[in-house]
Design an enzyme around this catalytic site. Structure first.
Site, PDB file in Angstrom:
ATOM      1  N   ALA B 237       9.031 -24.067  69.667  1.00 20.65           N
ATOM      2  CA  ALA B 237       8.239 -25.495  69.162  1.00 20.65           C
ATOM      3  C   ALA B 237       6.871 -25.330  69.467  1.00 20.65           C
ATOM      4  CB  ALA B 237       8.201 -27.227  70.041  1.00 20.65           C
ATOM      5  N   HIS B 238       5.723 -26.423  69.546  1.00 15.22           N
ATOM      6  CA  HIS B 238       4.125 -26.254  69.388  1.00 15.22           C
ATOM      7  C   HIS B 238       4.401 -25.836  71.145  1.00 15.22           C
ATOM      8  CE1 HIS B 238       4.226 -30.921  68.671  1.00 15.22           C
ATOM      9  NE2 HIS B 238       4.448 -30.499  69.907  1.00 15.22           N
TER      10      HIS B 238
END
Lengths: 349, 349, 349
Positions: B237-238
């Site tokens: 994920a980011h």
């Protein structure tokens, strides 16, 4: 790179600002990385101490924040305000302009005004693309699919024939929409394929993550409700119906024909069995397995999932098992029960 | 098909070999499938018995192996030696040669010496490809992305705008690098998208599996450290930061902003929640869920994950529950506690 | 849209039908959505009440169904019959016709009669495509791959060099076949890549879901047996051998070198560790983790997986822990054991 005045930002946000409205910023950064030409924001009060040390030109803060500073722009919700500023001035995504001569577009496709299509995009027969649809290179839109105004498909997306995607949707790279549901009729050791002749219908304002797969219905429709946001590598099986404004985090799997109400949330790697009815505002913890229907609102966890209080109590009791076994042993010692059986004499595992 | 002499192989490996250096092999096979024109290796002592029965022309064995044979080539690590021989003579992967006239390359892209680009590859504006970069058909490299020397992208890879990939990396088919992080600010029932204006930065010597997705940062960078190897269908994920030389096995998911130190290992289908700090040399068992930060070195397991000894002890005690319940029942019988309540009279579940 | 007479349908199915053989239907719908020009079916006796209320022109029912109606077509298995009717008349999937001039096909490729290839498909050197193979836009078939008669690849599929796919297979969008297995030899902190020089071999009548990844073998073959059906986002590691007629549901992961016998079933999100031998007709419950070999037939569940009766008994006992702790407390009270230690005085968690 945009250059924006703080006055313009405060005005756009309806924020209160006592500093120099003519000062400009050229970027947005986290509070501890921002420099003198950056805007930042304070959303989590835990980091309030950084208000004194940040070098940012300006900080978006909540209206009620104690203290004062010429660098503060007071707004209702600093995180939402940050998102609005970025969207307005700093979030331009590069992409195709116009229609690439290297794309393949069927004669029977209807292409709206302002559509942009990248190289090596294939648009099938009778496809309808609304106004300002943007499709990045390598994506494929099958025959008869319909895509609404302002929807954005990133690269290498696959949209099967007949799929319907609403307006203002975003579909990320490698996602697959409308693949066959997993349906077989088994005779002896042979699995006969059940043809999947339904479609996928995605309503407005839905975002679909990279590599996510959404299967078409056997008959009828698989539906993703308006405003629902789906993360990466999620699997949505045939005939699933997801309500509006749900959040489906990465690697979740929803099995066939399950329905989910509005505003429900699935944490990462959670799953739901098929043919369930999951209500509105049901929160499912990460890695849980929903094996039966739940009415909402509810918060569930575990594999199989149950109300989160039960699950947490159960986990706590399991963690206390060594203590319980020791208590059992002491009782046996005192009462003389069981002391003759050797397996009771040691609690080691 | 290569024809290589055993003398050349022994020399290349610095191995000890007493057999015929002029004898040639033309392939490498497992010890029980190898024939008279194949090389094989013995890595696991469990299979030492097969040294007598293999038909291989030669066997890579550890230096200290007892016994002797004219077919043995003694080396420090037979598995590493096998890998080196295969890499040197038998692992040529077919791929594009030169730049396909059927690709689309922006005028502003900078293309290094010796680059090979397949059909239907799209290279965006201002992309920089280092020397000897190879890109298989159907891949898309977005505007401003930078790819280092000797990096290999297989087919249908999607690299979003602004992503940075180091040298000697391998990215497998269908992987997506730089898609938007999953970030929304919720007002009422509306999830406003938080624009994701950061990037993904992948350091040197990283391998990324088929179908894996790595999201760009909200602000700043999502980072994959040098020498880290990521398997298929992994979700990063980011703003995640993964250290150097980590191993991330298939279908793992790492939630937003979590950092992982050097040399850590995640087993298949494991997950980590967001905003955690996971240290160096933390081993996470398959299917575990890391829900809190752990310092390394450590080995953790379970959902939620805890130190593996605790988890194994707990699992063992759960397996012994039938015994504990029986002991409880016998005590109740002897002491007369609870014998009047019917629910205690049967332990069936 | 097809128009088919009920007489033709009954004849094709070998069904018993007393109604008007000349009446036509133009579609197939679920029993509660079907209208007067639709066929439907009753497979689950739970819904028998809907036989009275459906507006369908005709209903496929089991031969022994009580009652009678001029609209019923009696057949052996209504679900199989439904699938056969849909396949015969209503399941035509639009796709490429002929060979697109926008594809790239190596001169050395052998293309069978009746092959259809869409735009932006890349076919490598020495590829062999059997008769009537259909490949949708954007797919890539690497050098030396072989694809059997009547096999269908949807869009954006990646088939690596040397892969072998049998006859009548279906591969869905975004699937990746033949990517490198995840194999490294670690020296200190460096993970040396083990070249993966084996292949993937997929036998006849296999279906592979969207986004699924199947890795090539290190040496030898990764094998998917005839008639096995694999759902979306499944990971099959190198050197895995899956038997015939297995069902592998979405998001399952099978680690390297594990073998699975014929007719086994993995529920969604389940996993199997590497180097296991899982027999024939082993049923693995959703989200389970198979950590050791099991002979079939067997049904296993849990993480780690064990026989389902043990797992269910164990789960039931864990759910009863609050009761057991209360019983323990009462015994302590009566016998005076442990009552002086404060931690025993409260059972709260």
């Amino acid at each position: 790179m945009a250059e924006v005045t703080l006055g313009a930002i405060a005005g756009f946000l309806g924020g209160s600002f006592d500093g120099d409205p003519g000062r400009t910023i050229s970027g947005v950064k986290p509070i501890d990385e921002a420099g003198e030409s950056d805007l930042t924001f304070l959303s989590n009060p835990k980091y309030a101490g950084r208000l004194a040390t940040t070098e940012a030109a300006a900080v978006l803060v909540a209206r009620g924040t104690e203290g004062s500073s010429e660098r503060w722009i007071r707004v209702d919700d600093p995180y939402v305000a940050f998102a609005r500023v970025v969207s307005r001035w700093f979030a331009a995504v590069p992409g195709p302009r116009g229609i690439s001569p290297l794309s393949s577009i069927a004669q029977t496709a209807a292409i709206g005004e302002g559509v942009a299509i990248g190289a090596f995009v294939s648009i099938g027969e009778n496809v309808v693309l609304g106004e300002r649809v943007t499709i990045h290179p390598g994506s494929v839109v099958g025959d008869g699919a319909v895509i609404g105004d302002d929807t954005l498909l990133y690269a290498n997306v696959t949209v099967y024939h007949g799929s319907r995607i609403g307006r203002r949707c975003i579909v990320h790279g490698g996602a697959v929409i409308g693949s066959d549901g997993y349906g077989f009729a088994t005779e002896g050791s042979t699995h006969h394929k059940i043809p999947q002749i339904g479609i996928v219908r995605i309503e407005d304002d839905v975002e679909i993550g990279a590599g996510t797969t959404i299967d078409r219905a056997t008959l009828g429709e698989t539906v993703i409700g308006a405003g629902t946001k789906i993360d990466n590598l999620v699997q949505i099986a045939h005939n699933v119906k997801i309500g509006r404004s749900c959040l489906i985090v990465a690697q979740v799997g929803i099995a066939g024909s399950t329905t989910i109400g509005d505003g429900s949330v699935f944490g990462g790697q959670a799953g739901a069995a098929g043919h369930l009815e999951i209500g509105s505002r049901v929160m499912v913890a990460a890695q849980s397995a929903v094996m039966k229907s739940f009415e909402g609102p509810a918060t569930v966890a575990g594999s199989p999932a149950r109300p989160i209080r039960e699950q947490m109590r159960s986990e706590a009791l399991v963690r206390r098992l060594p203590e319980f076994v020791e208590r059992l042993r002491r009782i046996e010692q005192k009462t003389g029960v069981g002391k003759s059986t050797p397996e009771n004499s040691s609690e080691g595992a």
